[in-house]
Design a protein around this motif. Structure first.
Motif, PDB file in Angstrom:
ATOM      1  N   THR A 169       0.817  -1.200   0.000  1.00 51.45           N
ATOM      2  CA  THR A 169       0.000   0.000   0.000  1.00 51.45           C
ATOM      3  C   THR A 169       0.854   1.254   0.000  1.00 51.45           C
ATOM      4  OG1 THR A 169      -0.074  -0.024   2.407  1.00 51.45           O
ATOM      5  CG2 THR A 169      -1.856  -1.150   1.251  1.00 51.45           C
ATOM      6  N   ASP A 426      -5.174  13.221   1.013  1.00 50.33           N
ATOM      7  CA  ASP A 426      -6.150  12.190   0.667  1.00 50.33           C
ATOM      8  C   ASP A 426      -6.022  11.048   1.661  1.00 50.33           C
ATOM      9  OD1 ASP A 426      -7.755  10.234  -0.428  1.00 50.33           O
ATOM     10  OD2 ASP A 426      -6.795  10.223  -2.392  1.00 50.33           O
ATOM     11  N   GLU A 427      -7.124  10.673   2.295  1.00 52.51           N
ATOM     12  CA  GLU A 427      -7.086   9.591   3.287  1.00 52.51           C
ATOM     13  C   GLU A 427      -6.720   8.245   2.668  1.00 52.51           C
ATOM     14  OE1 GLU A 427     -11.441   7.909   3.986  1.00 52.51           O
ATOM     15  OE2 GLU A 427     -11.411  10.088   4.132  1.00 52.51           O
ATOM     16  N   ASN A 428      -6.828   8.114   1.332  1.00 48.10           N
ATOM     17  CA  ASN A 428      -6.462   6.867   0.667  1.00 48.10           C
ATOM     18  C   ASN A 428      -5.005   6.845   0.218  1.00 48.10           C
ATOM     19  OD1 ASN A 428      -9.133   5.560   0.623  1.00 48.10           O
ATOM     20  ND2 ASN A 428      -9.699   7.289  -0.671  1.00 48.10           N
ATOM     21  N   SER A 429      -4.299   7.944   0.389  1.00 45.94           N
ATOM     22  CA  SER A 429      -2.897   8.033  -0.008  1.00 45.94           C
ATOM     23  C   SER A 429      -2.003   7.600   1.146  1.00 45.94           C
ATOM     24  CB  SER A 429      -2.546   9.458  -0.429  1.00 45.94           C
ATOM     25  OG  SER A 429      -1.145   9.643  -0.471  1.00 45.94           O
ATOM     26  N   GLY A 458     -15.739   2.382   6.510  1.00 46.55           N
ATOM     27  CA  GLY A 458     -16.042   2.323   5.087  1.00 46.55           C
ATOM     28  C   GLY A 458     -17.450   1.812   4.836  1.00 46.55           C
ATOM     29  N   ARG A 466     -12.002   3.394   7.118  1.00 46.91           N
ATOM     30  CA  ARG A 466     -11.768   3.535   5.694  1.00 46.91           C
ATOM     31  C   ARG A 466     -10.412   4.210   5.446  1.00 46.91           C
ATOM     32  NH1 ARG A 466     -16.158   8.406   4.523  1.00 46.91           N
ATOM     33  NH2 ARG A 466     -14.690  10.148   4.795  1.00 46.91           N
ATOM     34  N   GLY A 467      -9.968   4.177   4.182  1.00 46.34           N
ATOM     35  CA  GLY A 467      -8.733   4.860   3.822  1.00 46.34           C
ATOM     36  C   GLY A 467      -7.523   3.956   3.859  1.00 46.34           C
ATOM     37  N   SER A 468      -6.344   4.566   3.750  1.00 47.26           N
ATOM     38  CA  SER A 468      -5.085   3.822   3.654  1.00 47.26           C
ATOM     39  C   SER A 468      -4.808   3.014   4.914  1.00 47.26           C
ATOM     40  CB  SER A 468      -3.931   4.800   3.416  1.00 47.26           C
ATOM     41  OG  SER A 468      -2.689   4.133   3.516  1.00 47.26           O
TER      42      SER A 468
END
Length: 603
Positions: A169, A426-429, A458, A466-468
């Motif tokens: 990730t 970004d919370e997914n980064s 999520g 949720r997120g990374s």
């Protein structure tokens, strides 16, 4: 041949391509190149209109490329592989250094690794790249050795030897964005203190280590190249530009930490003098017998069985689940130094940072005052847009903390997603979350406070926050706030406590301009459902059915036996079993005793 012609020729062979800095092996000139690389001219053509001299990168997705470095003995290693296993003829590109790229089609992705098949034989596959024919560096050009040869299938022994890919990730080499000037200058100061690499004294490994540490400090790969130029002059002998470029590419691709993990320092928060956070590791060597007799010197609790001092906490749940109400009530009790829901409290000042604005929080604060009276407790609110990933933002927060008369024991950031998005994150980064983790760690070290991040679950609530996933590796405590209860699903070095039940009770806090009642909610204690909570589906449902079949009399079972019986439907990775087990624990279908043995909950 122009670079665009070379790009067109590579695309005609089916390669997905993207531009790389002219005359170099790195960095790629487009962000998110693994997803943007293309063999369709309408997509890649404009890149070479913009950068006509750019080199061509080949995304090695769906391929296994054997990268032979003759300067590290790669020819000898490859010859041994050919003699031992055999390699089919395939499309091959000669590199400027005298090495080769052997292209094979892969039935499955494999890891990108240095010296994967022996010294000097690297592998490039999914999320990796090689420089394509028609490109060039100061050392020479990349040219096909056999341009008419097709790409052979990778032999089975090669795929088996390399193993299946483990998707990371973390950010790829060039997804690491340029760092602000202050971060680059801090990295420059650190690098100036590092001795150069010396040939014959582990210089290769030492260089990799230095560049990984530089990446931890936050610079992008291109910024690292500029910073390392002066350091390289101190090496004996200095690396060539191509060699140093390879080192940077490898370090930024294979480093274990998230980029920028050390970009924030406690000094970024210029607050009043406070006792430093207690060290987590012993500073002296002791025999086991002595160590066992020593007293525990952990930071101690803030809320007993729930929150520790000097800790990193995430509290998450679905929207509308009462997260903010519950945490405001908890924070109020910490500020008041009063027991909360039957849990003892070590009180002190609290700072609440509502990144989503303070407007909606006003009525909730009025509801708290209505319930608990007008006692002036050290609970401070500062509606915020501070960028914690930036040094200037961290100093701004330090100034806020300095206004509070007594050191804060608890800092609440509501919400994590808003704190990131307001600063362009970004919370997914993994990179953005890694930088935030670094800032929180520095804040904890500077203040000794328990820092709580409010977050959302999520779409699949059973999958956690949720997120990374970079977030979860950094936290000490994970609180799940949902369905009228607060459950501790993770707590480092402390035994997990029982869930806490609560309910929201509406209260009238005033009248609006039309004379209509304005309402909010307060938190009241409530019993926790003793039995299972919620329906099961997917792996959790099948796993529970297997448990019932294996232990119809509900005698205890070990994880090993249970997991082996679930392998028929669970993915092979070990984490899948723990995910399933965690769902059953959260939904209160199973009980785990002090020895780790599992039984079904029978209440």
């Amino acid at each position: 041949m122009s670079k665009l012609d070379a790009a067109l020729a590579l695309a005609a062979k089916g390669f997905e391509i993207f531009p790389i800095k002219a005359g170099a092996k790195f960095p790629p000139l487009v962000k998110d190149w693994p997803n943007k690389a293309s063999n369709i001219v309408q997509f890649f053509g404009p890149w070479w209109d913009q950068w006509p001299e750019a080199n061509i990168g080949i995304h090695t997705k769906g391929l296994v490329v054997i990268d032979v470095d003759v300067n590290k003995g790669g020819d000898d290693s490859l010859a041994l592989l050919e003699m031992t296993y055999g390699l089919p003829d395939t499309l091959t590109c000669n590199t400027p250094s005298g090495g080769r790229h052997l292209f094979y089609r892969a039935c499955a992705p494999t890891p990108n690794r240095v010296d994967a098949l022996g010294r000097g034989v690297d592998i490039r596959s999914d999320n990796g790249y090689v420089v394509g024919a028609g490109s060039g560096t100061t050392a020479g050009s990349y040219v096909w050795a056999n341009s008419d040869q097709g790409i052979a299938d990778a032999p089975d022994w090669l795929i088996q030897k390399l193993g299946a890919v483990v998707h990371k990730t973390s950010t790829s080499t060039t997804d690491v964005q340029d760092a602000p000037v202050d971060v680059v200058e801090r990295a420059r100061e650190w690098l100036a203190k590092q001795p150069g690499a010396v040939e014959g004294e582990g210089g290769d490994a030492y260089t990799f280590k230095v560049i990984c540490a530089l990446r931890d400090l936050g610079p992008s790969a291109e910024q690292a190249g500029e910073l390392l130029a002066e350091w390289n002059d101190r090496c004996s002998p200095p690396w060539s530009l191509d060699e140093l470029g390879d080192k940077i590419t490898n370090a930024y691709t294979y480093a274990q930490n998230e980029a920028g993990v050390r970009a924030a320092l406690p000094d970024d928060f210029p607050v009043m003098d406070v006792p430093p956070a207690p060290p987590r590791k012993p500073t002296k060597v002791a025999r086991l017998s002595q160590f066992a007799n020593s007293e525990s010197r952990g930071p101690g609790y803030l809320v007993k069985g729930l929150l520790q001092k000097a800790s990193h906490v995430i509290a998450y749940g679905p929207p509308g689940g009462g997260k903010t109400f519950a945490l405001l009530d908890l924070a109020y009790h910490v500020a008041a130094g009063k027991e909360w829901m039957g849990h003892k409290v070590h009180g002190g000042s609290v700072l609440y940072l509502p990144f989503e604005g303070g407007g909606g929080l006003v009525k909730r604060a009025q509801a708290l005052r209505q319930k608990y009276g007008h006692e002036d407790v050290p609970f401070f609110v500062a509606p915020s847009s501070i960028n914690l990933r930036d040094q200037a933002g961290r100093k701004e927060l330090g100034a806020v903390l300095a206004e509070i008369p007594q050191p804060c024991v608890m800092i609440v950031i509501d919400t994590l997603a808003r704190a990131l998005s307001m600063s362009g994150g970004d919370e997914n980064s993994a990179q953005d979350v890694g930088q935030l983790n670094s800032a929180i760690a520095a804040l904890i070290e500077s203040t000794g406070a328990c820092v709580v991040l409010v977050h959302h679950s999520g779409k699949n609530q059973n999958a956690g926050a949720r997120g990374s996933s970079a977030l979860l590796g950094a936290i000490d405590t994970e609180l799940v706030i949902s369905d009228g209860q607060i459950a501790v699903s993770k707590q480092r070095d402390v035994e997990l406590g029982a869930p806490i039940g609560f309910k929201l009770a509406p209260v009238v806090v005033g009248l609006d301009s039309d004379g209509d009642e304005m309402t909010s909610c307060v938190v009241e204690p409530n019993a926790v459902s003793a039995g299972p909570n919620g329906r099961l589906q997917g792996h959790a449902k099948r796993g529970f059915e297997v448990l019932c079949q294996l232990r119809p009399d509900n005698t205890s079972i070990s994880d090993i036996e249970w997991r082996e019986a679930c392998l028929e439907f669970l993915p092979a990775r070990k984490a899948s079993f723990w995910d399933m087990k965690n769902v059953l624990m959260k939904k209160r279908y199973i009980v785990v005793d002090s020895e780790g043995l599992v039984t079904r909950r029978m209440e």
